[in-house]
Design an enzyme around this catalytic site. Sequence first.
Site, PDB file in Angstrom:
ATOM      1  N   LYS A 109      34.602 -30.702   4.461  1.00 13.01           N
ATOM      2  CA  LYS A 109      33.350 -29.941   4.403  1.00 13.01           C
ATOM      3  C   LYS A 109      33.703 -28.508   4.055  1.00 13.01           C
ATOM      4  CE  LYS A 109      28.938 -30.792   5.180  1.00 13.01           C
ATOM      5  NZ  LYS A 109      28.211 -32.047   5.043  1.00 13.01           N
TER       6      LYS A 109
HETATM    7  P1  NAD Z   1      18.391 -28.392   2.117  1.00 11.02           P
HETATM    8  O1  NAD Z   1      18.928 -27.024   2.021  1.00 11.02           O
HETATM    9  O2  NAD Z   1      17.964 -29.064   0.871  1.00 11.02           O
HETATM   10  O3  NAD Z   1      17.169 -28.429   3.150  1.00 11.02           O
HETATM   11  C1  NAD Z   1      17.267 -27.947   4.451  1.00 11.02           C
HETATM   12  C2  NAD Z   1      15.869 -27.939   5.024  1.00 11.02           C
HETATM   13  O4  NAD Z   1      15.942 -27.654   6.421  1.00 11.02           O
HETATM   14  C3  NAD Z   1      14.963 -26.870   4.405  1.00 11.02           C
HETATM   15  O5  NAD Z   1      13.679 -27.405   4.250  1.00 11.02           O
HETATM   16  C4  NAD Z   1      14.966 -25.777   5.469  1.00 11.02           C
HETATM   17  O6  NAD Z   1      13.816 -24.983   5.421  1.00 11.02           O
HETATM   18  C5  NAD Z   1      15.009 -26.642   6.706  1.00 11.02           C
HETATM   19  N1  NAD Z   1      15.415 -25.946   7.906  1.00 11.02           N
HETATM   20  C6  NAD Z   1      16.412 -25.078   8.101  1.00 11.02           C
HETATM   21  N2  NAD Z   1      16.415 -24.669   9.380  1.00 11.02           N
HETATM   22  C7  NAD Z   1      15.404 -25.333  10.002  1.00 11.02           C
HETATM   23  C8  NAD Z   1      14.877 -25.339  11.317  1.00 11.02           C
HETATM   24  N3  NAD Z   1      15.421 -24.603  12.263  1.00 11.02           N
HETATM   25  N4  NAD Z   1      13.817 -26.149  11.580  1.00 11.02           N
HETATM   26  C9  NAD Z   1      13.253 -26.899  10.624  1.00 11.02           C
HETATM   27  N5  NAD Z   1      13.702 -26.923   9.375  1.00 11.02           N
HETATM   28  C10 NAD Z   1      14.760 -26.146   9.068  1.00 11.02           C
HETATM   29  O7  NAD Z   1      19.508 -29.240   2.885  1.00 11.02           O
HETATM   30  P2  NAD Z   1      19.703 -30.802   2.901  1.00 11.02           P
HETATM   31  O8  NAD Z   1      20.724 -31.144   1.869  1.00 11.02           O
HETATM   32  O9  NAD Z   1      18.393 -31.488   2.905  1.00 11.02           O
HETATM   33  O10 NAD Z   1      20.441 -31.003   4.309  1.00 11.02           O
HETATM   34  C11 NAD Z   1      19.715 -31.200   5.517  1.00 11.02           C
HETATM   35  C12 NAD Z   1      20.609 -31.930   6.511  1.00 11.02           C
HETATM   36  O11 NAD Z   1      21.021 -33.172   5.953  1.00 11.02           O
HETATM   37  C13 NAD Z   1      21.893 -31.207   6.901  1.00 11.02           C
HETATM   38  O12 NAD Z   1      22.218 -31.530   8.229  1.00 11.02           O
HETATM   39  C14 NAD Z   1      22.912 -31.821   5.976  1.00 11.02           C
HETATM   40  O13 NAD Z   1      24.233 -31.696   6.469  1.00 11.02           O
HETATM   41  C15 NAD Z   1      22.440 -33.247   5.980  1.00 11.02           C
HETATM   42  N6  NAD Z   1      22.903 -34.073   4.865  1.00 11.02           N
HETATM   43  C16 NAD Z   1      22.631 -33.727   3.576  1.00 11.02           C
HETATM   44  C17 NAD Z   1      23.060 -34.553   2.549  1.00 11.02           C
HETATM   45  C18 NAD Z   1      22.750 -34.282   1.103  1.00 11.02           C
HETATM   46  O14 NAD Z   1      23.041 -35.148   0.287  1.00 11.02           O
HETATM   47  N7  NAD Z   1      22.146 -33.178   0.741  1.00 11.02           N
HETATM   48  C19 NAD Z   1      23.796 -35.709   2.852  1.00 11.02           C
HETATM   49  C20 NAD Z   1      24.030 -36.048   4.174  1.00 11.02           C
HETATM   50  C21 NAD Z   1      23.563 -35.215   5.175  1.00 11.02           C
END
Ligand code: NAD
Length: 419
Positions: A109
């Site tokens: 990561k």
């Molecule tokens: P992103 O940046 O696209 O979206 C993050 C979202 O979370 C945004 O809408 C933001 O406004 C919101 N957010 C941030 N703080 C918040 C809070 N306190 N309360 C409510 N909403 C909040 O990120 P993403 O890629 O969607 O990642 C989100 C989660 O999924 C993370 O934990 C990430 O590690 C995990 N994840 C992502 C992927 C991927 O392919 N992108 C894969 C596996 C896991």
Amino acid sequence: MSQSVSDGGVLEMARRQLDQAADRLGLDEGARKVLKQPQRVLMVSFPIKMDDGRMEVFTGYRVQHNFARGPSKGGLRYHPLVTLDEVTALSMWMTWKCAVVDIPFGGAKGGVVCNPKELSVGELERLTRRFTSEIGIIIGPEKDIPAPDVYTNPQVMAWIMDTFSMNKGYSIPAVVTGKPIEMGGSHGRLEATGRGCVYTIQDAAARLGMELKGARAVVQGFGNVGQAAAKALAELGVKIIALADSNGGIFAIDGLDLAAVLAHKDQTGSVTGMPGTESMSSSEILELECEILVPSALENQIRGDNAGRIRAKLIAEGANGPTTPEADEILLKKGVTVIPDILANAGGVIVSYFEWVQGIQHFFWTEEEVNAQLRRRMTASFDVVYSTKEREGCDMRTAAYLVALKRVSEAMQLRGLYP
Ligand code: NAD
């Protein structure tokens, strides 16, 4: 590595989860010691010229937890609260995730401490390019392959691919996944995490006898994962009654019109203030009465202090680490089924694996082929975890850890101890 306050002790949490599964598996002390530490950590501080002419110094990390099953793989996060402990915990979860869905990667990561919402596009590009050069000594298609995570996206991946390629003198698309389709990305990657998460919800609902049509869902986080999960759920007839992003939450008892919410977010930058909805905090929506809860934002959302008030029947962890071990215990007693992060959100890394394979072979698949392969792998992984849970009489997180730990420790044992 010290435990930081800002990340809520996620590294300690990741190690506790490892310990619990290691105890049950009877993992030997040596392997346990190895797996508690990352194999390689790179911390960099680098200067960027800001638009106003100032120079700013940023700190970034790339942590490679384990290579026993192949090159390491994991996202890159841009967030003001990124810490080394958080990135390390996330790298450990990547090791288990790749193992539980049986793709030939270890876990890694990365993160840069920054607030991307306050950076111009030019500043973001310069930061990304310089950070890529800094970590360029340890990444590569055969070494470690970054991907998008919180506040990084296909454009950021395109800059990483271009910078890495420029430094080497030829195009190396497989250095990164989650790229735009126009330059070697995979069809279906953008939606893969949310879509995969919903496949696990379908598989769990079938086991629980839960009717999805008309069921109510709450989705916290409305970015890459939250949006795709909400859309896929709505396509199955699930009613999305509440959503939240970093500015707050919205609730509508009769269900939200997702297209209208997306248009509102595009216009205003947030889901909050959506006409016809009730305002709520991001943590309040977690406690709403619903069948399905999909935390898709950040770690530490469901904890010992609020788990007792969760009213969902099924939780699918779109985010990494949203539930603490204390909350897991409470949820288990309440009879709430939790599909753990390392399984529920593995769709992203699965399609990243497909993208890497396509990039290396220069042979690209259709979206139908990608989605069919994703479905097959998610369901096969779900089945292995679910049957382990039944056999062991434990929760799904412990079961997923047992599957993952067994695979990783077997690979370590076969490779042996060098020298
Ligand atoms: P992103 O940046 O696209 O979206 C993050 C979202 O979370 C945004 O809408 C933001 O406004 C919101 N957010 C941030 N703080 C918040 C809070 N306190 N309360 C409510 N909403 C909040 O990120 P993403 O890629 O969607 O990642 C989100 C989660 O999924 C993370 O934990 C990430 O590690 C995990 N994840 C992502 C992927 C991927 O392919 N992108 C894969 C596996 C896991």
